[in-house]
Design an enzyme around this catalytic site. Structure first.
Site, PDB file in Angstrom:
ATOM      1  N   ILE A 150     150.411 -83.320  51.005  1.00  0.00           N
ATOM      2  CA  ILE A 150     150.628 -82.674  52.293  1.00  0.00           C
ATOM      3  C   ILE A 150     150.739 -83.762  53.352  1.00  0.00           C
ATOM      4  O   ILE A 150     149.992 -84.742  53.327  1.00  0.00           O
ATOM      5  CB  ILE A 150     149.467 -81.727  52.665  1.00  0.00           C
ATOM      6  CG1 ILE A 150     149.190 -80.720  51.538  1.00  0.00           C
ATOM      7  CG2 ILE A 150     149.755 -81.013  53.983  1.00  0.00           C
ATOM      8  CD1 ILE A 150     150.292 -79.732  51.294  1.00  0.00           C
ATOM      9  N   GLU A 151     151.663 -83.586  54.275  1.00  0.00           N
ATOM     10  CA  GLU A 151     151.812 -84.524  55.395  1.00  0.00           C
ATOM     11  C   GLU A 151     151.682 -83.759  56.705  1.00  0.00           C
ATOM     12  O   GLU A 151     152.152 -82.629  56.826  1.00  0.00           O
ATOM     13  CB  GLU A 151     153.181 -85.210  55.354  1.00  0.00           C
ATOM     14  CG  GLU A 151     153.464 -86.075  56.581  1.00  0.00           C
ATOM     15  CD  GLU A 151     154.922 -86.512  56.687  1.00  0.00           C
ATOM     16  OE1 GLU A 151     155.256 -87.228  57.644  1.00  0.00           O
ATOM     17  OE2 GLU A 151     155.733 -86.116  55.823  1.00  0.00           O
TER      18      GLU A 151
END
Length: 203
Positions: A150-151
């Site tokens: 996840i960013e």
């Protein structure tokens, strides 16, 4: 059961003349798509994964077709669906966070706040920074319980500079401009430059 559709790896060739190419942009021949609807992740435990997407990323559980004969759940937020499917995730080394890998990215309302929240959740993350044309872009990378990346970032600060033109300016169903179809005359827009008042970054 799913019906498997087998397609030839050598489809019937498309004959496009140079005159056709001059009349329309190549994207006019792409699939007739709308906006991105959802992403799917295979997870070992649906309940644990759903709790992460609800508590950490703020997604909400939504109705899922009852005719599905496999375990999973659907979640929704930010105009995007996340579909979790129970199965065996691809084995990854969770001890190593590698930004240059497949990931799902969200824009942050405030990156400093997000960083503090990740600390509160005791979620391990890495920070990546880059600076170009006076614009600093910061990205936070972390894993979900099944090691999917996840960013959270401020990538919208980096100016959108089109590398190809052609066709007319179009808008999708949300009213946002489709960058892939801006005309050549639009490529000179200020999108190719830092936003007004943008200060030089210190990196």
């Amino acid at each position: 059961k799913y019906k498997m559709m087998h397609h030839s790896l050598s489809p019937r060739p498309m004959h496009v003349s140079s005159a056709d190419c001059s009349r329309r942009h190549i994207s006019d021949m792409s699939l007739a798509l709308g906006t991105l609807n959802h992403v799917s992740f295979v997870v070992a435990d649906v309940a644990i994964a759903a709790q992460f997407y609800r508590d950490v990323l703020g997604f909400t559980l939504v109705r899922r077709p009852s005719s599905f004969h496999f375990d999973g759940c659907w979640l929704w937020r930010h105009g995007l669906g996340v579909h979790l499917i129970r199965g065996t995730p691809v084995n990854k080394d969770k001890s190593s966070i590698v930004p240059q890998s497949n990931h799902l990215s969200f824009l942050a309302q405030d990156l400093d706040t997000v960083e503090r929240q990740l600390d509160d959740f005791r979620i391990k993350y890495v920070v990546q920074r880059c600076c170009e044309d006076g614009v600093e872009m910061r990205q936070l990378f972390f894993h979900d319980p099944d090691n999917h990346m996840i960013e959270v970032c401020n990538c919208d600060e980096f100016p959108l500079c089109l590398l190809e033109g052609g066709g007319d300016t179009r808008h999708d169903s949300s009213g946002e401009s489709d960058a892939s179809t801006f005309g050549e005359s639009d490529t000179s827009m200020s999108l190719c430059h830092p936003p007004p008042g943008q200060h030089e970054c210190a990196c």
